[in-house]
Write a protein that holds these residues in place. Structure first.
Motif, mmCIF file in Angstrom:
data_model
loop_
_atom_site.group_PDB
_atom_site.id
_atom_site.type_symbol
_atom_site.label_atom_id
_atom_site.label_comp_id
_atom_site.label_asym_id
_atom_site.label_seq_id
_atom_site.Cartn_x
_atom_site.Cartn_y
_atom_site.Cartn_z
ATOM 1 N N ILE A 32 -14.308 -37.384 46.152
ATOM 2 C CA ILE A 32 -14.240 -35.934 45.992
ATOM 3 C C ILE A 32 -15.360 -35.512 45.046
ATOM 4 C CG2 ILE A 32 -12.816 -34.018 45.159
ATOM 5 C CD1 ILE A 32 -11.738 -35.320 47.687
ATOM 6 N N LEU A 33 -16.055 -34.460 45.407
ATOM 7 C CA LEU A 33 -17.140 -33.946 44.574
ATOM 8 C C LEU A 33 -16.593 -33.297 43.312
ATOM 9 C CD1 LEU A 33 -19.378 -32.354 47.332
ATOM 10 C CD2 LEU A 33 -19.632 -34.587 46.237
ATOM 11 N N SER A 34 -17.410 -33.205 42.286
ATOM 12 C CA SER A 34 -16.985 -32.560 41.049
ATOM 13 C C SER A 34 -16.750 -31.073 41.302
ATOM 14 C CB SER A 34 -18.032 -32.758 39.955
ATOM 15 O OG SER A 34 -19.254 -32.179 40.345
ATOM 16 N N GLY A 35 -15.925 -30.472 40.460
ATOM 17 C CA GLY A 35 -15.596 -29.053 40.585
ATOM 18 C C GLY A 35 -14.121 -28.863 40.881
ATOM 19 N N THR A 36 -13.748 -27.634 41.153
ATOM 20 C CA THR A 36 -12.354 -27.302 41.452
ATOM 21 C C THR A 36 -12.064 -27.606 42.915
ATOM 22 O OG1 THR A 36 -12.383 -25.560 39.793
ATOM 23 C CG2 THR A 36 -10.629 -25.463 41.446
ATOM 24 N N GLN A 37 -10.998 -28.356 43.155
ATOM 25 C CA GLN A 37 -10.600 -28.721 44.513
ATOM 26 C C GLN A 37 -9.156 -28.277 44.733
ATOM 27 O OE1 GLN A 37 -12.835 -30.074 46.536
ATOM 28 N NE2 GLN A 37 -14.356 -30.346 44.925
ATOM 29 N N THR A 38 -8.864 -27.820 45.936
ATOM 30 C CA THR A 38 -7.512 -27.410 46.304
ATOM 31 C C THR A 38 -7.040 -28.267 47.469
ATOM 32 O OG1 THR A 38 -7.972 -25.135 45.630
ATOM 33 C CG2 THR A 38 -6.079 -25.475 47.059
ATOM 34 N N PHE A 39 -5.814 -28.769 47.359
ATOM 35 C CA PHE A 39 -5.216 -29.596 48.401
ATOM 36 C C PHE A 39 -3.920 -28.933 48.855
ATOM 37 C CE2 PHE A 39 -7.278 -32.261 45.197
ATOM 38 C CZ PHE A 39 -8.299 -32.804 45.958
ATOM 39 N N VAL A 40 -3.711 -28.853 50.169
ATOM 40 C CA VAL A 40 -2.528 -28.184 50.715
ATOM 41 C C VAL A 40 -1.730 -29.172 51.555
ATOM 42 C CG1 VAL A 40 -1.728 -26.326 52.208
ATOM 43 C CG2 VAL A 40 -3.724 -25.970 50.756
ATOM 44 N N TRP A 41 -0.435 -29.257 51.288
ATOM 45 C CA TRP A 41 0.484 -30.049 52.097
ATOM 46 C C TRP A 41 1.149 -29.108 53.074
ATOM 47 C CZ3 TRP A 41 6.019 -31.647 50.495
ATOM 48 C CH2 TRP A 41 6.583 -32.454 51.496
ATOM 49 N N LYS A 42 0.895 -29.289 54.354
ATOM 50 C CA LYS A 42 1.535 -28.467 55.389
ATOM 51 C C LYS A 42 2.885 -29.095 55.693
ATOM 52 C CE LYS A 42 -2.814 -26.932 56.871
ATOM 53 N NZ LYS A 42 -3.686 -26.293 57.690
ATOM 54 N N ALA A 43 3.907 -28.602 55.006
ATOM 55 C CA ALA A 43 5.227 -29.225 55.016
ATOM 56 C C ALA A 43 6.179 -28.607 56.041
ATOM 57 C CB ALA A 43 5.838 -29.128 53.621
ATOM 58 N N SER A 44 5.658 -27.848 56.995
ATOM 59 C CA SER A 44 6.543 -27.148 57.940
ATOM 60 C C SER A 44 7.401 -28.102 58.761
ATOM 61 C CB SER A 44 5.713 -26.248 58.865
ATOM 62 O OG SER A 44 4.794 -27.023 59.599
ATOM 63 N N GLY A 45 6.951 -29.325 58.998
ATOM 64 C CA GLY A 45 7.725 -30.259 59.798
ATOM 65 C C GLY A 45 8.639 -31.167 59.006
ATOM 66 N N PHE A 46 8.768 -30.927 57.719
ATOM 67 C CA PHE A 46 9.562 -31.798 56.855
ATOM 68 C C PHE A 46 10.841 -31.100 56.419
ATOM 69 C CE2 PHE A 46 5.215 -33.247 56.470
ATOM 70 C CZ PHE A 46 5.366 -34.618 56.635
ATOM 71 N N PRO A 47 11.935 -31.859 56.295
ATOM 72 C CA PRO A 47 13.197 -31.247 55.866
ATOM 73 C C PRO A 47 13.202 -30.911 54.379
ATOM 74 C CG PRO A 47 13.487 -33.607 56.143
ATOM 75 C CD PRO A 47 12.085 -33.282 56.607
ATOM 76 N N THR A 48 14.076 -29.986 54.016
ATOM 77 C CA THR A 48 14.312 -29.653 52.618
ATOM 78 C C THR A 48 14.718 -30.921 51.880
ATOM 79 O OG1 THR A 48 14.987 -27.423 53.165
ATOM 80 C CG2 THR A 48 15.793 -28.296 51.079
ATOM 81 N N GLY A 49 14.231 -31.086 50.658
ATOM 82 C CA GLY A 49 14.611 -32.253 49.883
ATOM 83 C C GLY A 49 13.657 -32.504 48.741
ATOM 84 N N VAL A 50 13.866 -33.645 48.093
ATOM 85 C CA VAL A 50 13.040 -34.060 46.960
ATOM 86 C C VAL A 50 11.993 -35.039 47.476
ATOM 87 C CG1 VAL A 50 13.029 -35.209 44.713
ATOM 88 C CG2 VAL A 50 14.955 -33.751 45.360
ATOM 89 N N TYR A 51 10.761 -34.811 47.074
ATOM 90 C CA TYR A 51 9.631 -35.658 47.450
ATOM 91 C C TYR A 51 8.890 -36.062 46.186
ATOM 92 C CZ TYR A 51 10.448 -34.087 52.215
ATOM 93 O OH TYR A 51 11.022 -33.827 53.433
ATOM 94 N N VAL A 52 8.055 -37.082 46.304
ATOM 95 C CA VAL A 52 7.235 -37.534 45.192
ATOM 96 C C VAL A 52 5.776 -37.383 45.604
ATOM 97 C CG1 VAL A 52 6.599 -39.490 43.736
ATOM 98 C CG2 VAL A 52 8.985 -39.149 44.390
ATOM 99 N N VAL A 53 4.991 -36.761 44.740
ATOM 100 C CA VAL A 53 3.552 -36.618 44.958
ATOM 101 C C VAL A 53 2.861 -37.626 44.052
ATOM 102 C CG1 VAL A 53 1.571 -35.072 44.797
ATOM 103 C CG2 VAL A 53 3.818 -34.159 45.436
ATOM 104 N N ARG A 54 2.000 -38.457 44.640
ATOM 105 C CA ARG A 54 1.247 -39.430 43.847
ATOM 106 C C ARG A 54 -0.241 -39.126 43.992
ATOM 107 N NH1 ARG A 54 1.470 -45.516 45.435
ATOM 108 N NH2 ARG A 54 -0.003 -44.757 46.985
#
Length: 70
Positions: A32-54
């Motif tokens: 990843i290049l230096s600077g501000t980066q934005t990452f999006v998780w498109k979670a529309s296909g996932f059920p409600t619940g607790v997840y872990v982001v690593r």
């Protein structure tokens, strides 16, 4: 959505796991290049619940619990 600022170009891995440890999505795995980066998780296909982001940057890794609510 996650946003982070990188001071220098780094190898970054960003993954989403179910609470039982099963990886369900890999958002980033590369340099990843230096600077501000934005990452999006498109979670529309996932059920409600607790997840872990690593996120791993260089040799450092951090994990956070997140709750997906509909």
């Amino acid at each position: 959505m996650a946003e982070d600022v990188f001071a220098i170009a780094e190898h970054v891995s960003l993954s989403i796991f179910e609470i039982n440890g099963h990886e369900v999505s890999q958002l980033v795995d590369g340099n990843i290049l230096s600077g501000t980066q934005t990452f999006v998780w498109k979670a529309s296909g996932f059920p409600t619940g607790v997840y872990v982001v690593r996120m791993g940057i260089g040799g450092v890794s951090e994990m956070r619990k997140v709750v997906l609510v509909r």
